[in-house]
Design an enzyme around this catalytic site. Sequence first.
Site, short mmCIF file in Angstrom:
data_model
loop_
_atom_site.label_atom_id
_atom_site.label_comp_id
_atom_site.label_asym_id
_atom_site.label_seq_id
_atom_site.Cartn_x
_atom_site.Cartn_y
_atom_site.Cartn_z
N TYR A 163 -20.48 60.03 42.42
CA TYR A 163 -19.36 60.66 43.12
C TYR A 163 -19.75 61.93 43.87
O TYR A 163 -18.95 62.44 44.65
CB TYR A 163 -18.20 60.94 42.17
CG TYR A 163 -17.20 59.81 42.17
CD1 TYR A 163 -16.47 59.51 43.32
CD2 TYR A 163 -16.98 59.05 41.04
CE1 TYR A 163 -15.56 58.48 43.34
CE2 TYR A 163 -16.06 58.01 41.05
CZ TYR A 163 -15.35 57.74 42.21
OH TYR A 163 -14.45 56.72 42.23
N GLU A 249 -24.50 44.76 13.81
CA GLU A 249 -24.08 44.40 15.17
C GLU A 249 -22.63 44.79 15.46
O GLU A 249 -22.34 45.36 16.50
CB GLU A 249 -24.26 42.89 15.40
CG GLU A 249 -23.75 42.41 16.76
CD GLU A 249 -23.93 40.92 16.98
OE1 GLU A 249 -24.66 40.27 16.21
OE2 GLU A 249 -23.32 40.40 17.94
N ASP A 301 -24.81 38.63 13.93
CA ASP A 301 -24.22 37.29 13.86
C ASP A 301 -25.32 36.24 13.93
O ASP A 301 -26.37 36.47 14.56
CB ASP A 301 -23.28 37.07 15.05
CG ASP A 301 -21.97 37.85 14.89
OD1 ASP A 301 -21.69 38.31 13.78
OD2 ASP A 301 -21.24 37.98 15.89
#
Lengths: 420, 420
Positions: A163, A249, A301
């Site tokens: 910006y 996780e 997982d």
Amino acid sequence: MAAEKKKRRRSEDDDDDAALPFKNRLKPDSVILQILQSFSSSSSAASTSKTLTLSDLSLSTTCREVADLSLTSVQSTIESLVLKIAKSILSGNGFSFDVPSRTSTNQLYVPELDRIVLKDKNTLRPFANVSSVRKSTITARILQLIHQLCMKNIHVTKRDLFYTDVKLFQDQSQSDAVLDDVSCMLGCTRSSLNVIAAEKGVVVGRLIFSDNGDMIDCTKMGMGGKAIPPNIDRVGDMQSDAMFILLVEKDAAYIRLAEDRFYNRFPCIIVTAKGQPDVATRLFLRKMKVELKLPVLALVDSDPYGLKILSVYGCGSKNMSYDSANLTTPDIKWLGVRPSDLDKYKIPEQCRLPMTEQDIKTGKDLLEEDFVKKNPGWVEELTLMVKTKQKAEIQALSTFGFQYLSEVYLPLKLQQKDWL
Amino acid sequence: MAAEKKKRRRSEDDDDDAALPFKNRLKPDSVILQILQSFSSSSSAASTSKTLTLSDLSLSTTCREVADLSLTSVQSTIESLVLKIAKSILSGNGFSFDVPSRTSTNQLYVPELDRIVLKDKNTLRPFANVSSVRKSTITARILQLIHQLCMKNIHVTKRDLFYTDVKLFQDQSQSDAVLDDVSCMLGCTRSSLNVIAAEKGVVVGRLIFSDNGDMIDCTKMGMGGKAIPPNIDRVGDMQSDAMFILLVEKDAAYIRLAEDRFYNRFPCIIVTAKGQPDVATRLFLRKMKVELKLPVLALVDSDPYGLKILSVYGCGSKNMSYDSANLTTPDIKWLGVRPSDLDKYKIPEQCRLPMTEQDIKTGKDLLEEDFVKKNPGWVEELTLMVKTKQKAEIQALSTFGFQYLSEVYLPLKLQQKDWL
């Protein structure tokens, strides 16, 4: 109060805990702690033996790495670069930036280091050339902005940087890409440039550290834990009596372990990035590993993305391979949930999910990756996953009770040293 | 060290700060602090005068609200319900659950309370009926699981709950929906059920509170801040010498304010949910407002989503309207970045973004919402946004320098009491 206690005891009896898979195999905590103690000290001994760096290897191709530089060094490096350019202009030669190439053909997986590094190809970025005038202007502007950050000693995000000159940068991907170029050119990490990523990780457990001058005791952070600071250069003074780091996780598992104060039963530091690892959490994990010399055990997982996440912590993402030495944590052990756990722990069929076509493809692609191939145990597990076409989340363990994860699964894993 | 200091001073002179829009209008901090002091005490006086509740209003339609209940009350309410059902079965009538309807036709915006509440329509969910047998079975199972949580006194996530009986629930949306039904049936908040959402919010600044028994001082949380705890029932003992709460939409702005320790210059508590507000952050914000009686000022992007986020904090989401009393924070002021700020602060054209068709539609829809209509200032701002078709992020202020937000924009906003 007494009535409540009685009720709770009764409820525990009702549970018929003995029926829980493997609950009866658990040895007393003191035995498990002994196992962890020996694991922790062997891991620490391995860490203190000299860590290999790029310069220790005689590679046929020369490789490039960046280092953490102090603000003053970054500032003077920029000033030297600009002086060189000014001289080149005054001598009538115009100017070019000499930018390390970050394309995949310039990347290399180094098995001895167990991470991806950048080879030494450079590209010239001349100002007086239609195809590169924009990019070299952006490069000059980013150098100027970084110089300003050094002098003010403040941190900003990539979005802030964009910006400051939207007209020139046009969109953020352009300033982001040049920012990585500038890191490589100056030979320093992106955090040395004081450009930081928003943090999303949290940490709880047996760790004390300083964040911007404030001492933080992570055993006293309740259930919410401490937000991992976005700027690693203001993190220091790490102290710990933990035996290992548990890398988780997802936040659901993190919350379970934090509420149960798992770290009091088995001294450890619990950390999560809540999904995809962000740069701040990766830097923080590495710093803990290096300073505290603790082994890292990962709980992800049982699907291809769990392993992929593990790999990003372990050997880095391709986009930032120039900084793999600082961003990666070597030798992370895959604790669980592993594909073989599904049968071993009798996870019911309805808690397993069928893998999609995309999942299976990702799994097969991972089998071709160097960091998987070098670990035969991982290859075996991943092959099993792709063969059975089944995946499961950590939360699937809740099928045996909400606290099965912290009371049976993890303690048994630790007792059996069941990591790869 | 001395050289560095000198360098820094020189750099500040170089900046030509006077050229920054409105920098010269800033009064000394002591003046701004006086303004804040009077704002803070008037707001506190307003808070201590009795807060309206549903029962204070004589509404033509009867409305329903839930309350925070202790674990023991939840447990005994479930036990009474089950006894009633057992009696009904024994007397040969089978059984039905009497479930409050949560559809939009049963929702009502109450201007006096400035939030959405639930009306009193109920639906019968009989077991002996093909169309509702599954749902009533799920309801019974969720009641049993919640009862178990009460006895064990632990917290779990919605995902954990789902995995305890995948065979029955089939997918998580089913157990989630029934969980909300059960909250309404028992007349208690979802947090009273010990079912929590993963937290993503952080807090920093002039606040001390206890998280699960640990005292947390948020002025000593470095730059990372303290992660907001997922379980509000273990949060307590809030103390503060702040004059206001600054609610920030995005983490980039949060990081800037945390690094600059803005809360030391203007005593405040800075909180962000990093985007969409999650339940934990909403509960935490409300608890701060109620216990500390501080005004809340919001800093959001100048786009329809910024205002929407503000509205979720302020008057709740439709899905959880049964719990709007606990989840909403009344009287949040819209500090910035407001559509009128774009011209007022001379944000350059290239830092503004054109609104998409979808943005404009969302903006127009918001203009029809009760919570916008009751605030003429908001209507005016939103109308301007839709008319100019321009939006801007908080980070757009970086165009005047990285610290413009904390050094000019916010102080001037406070000095001018420029909130709506």
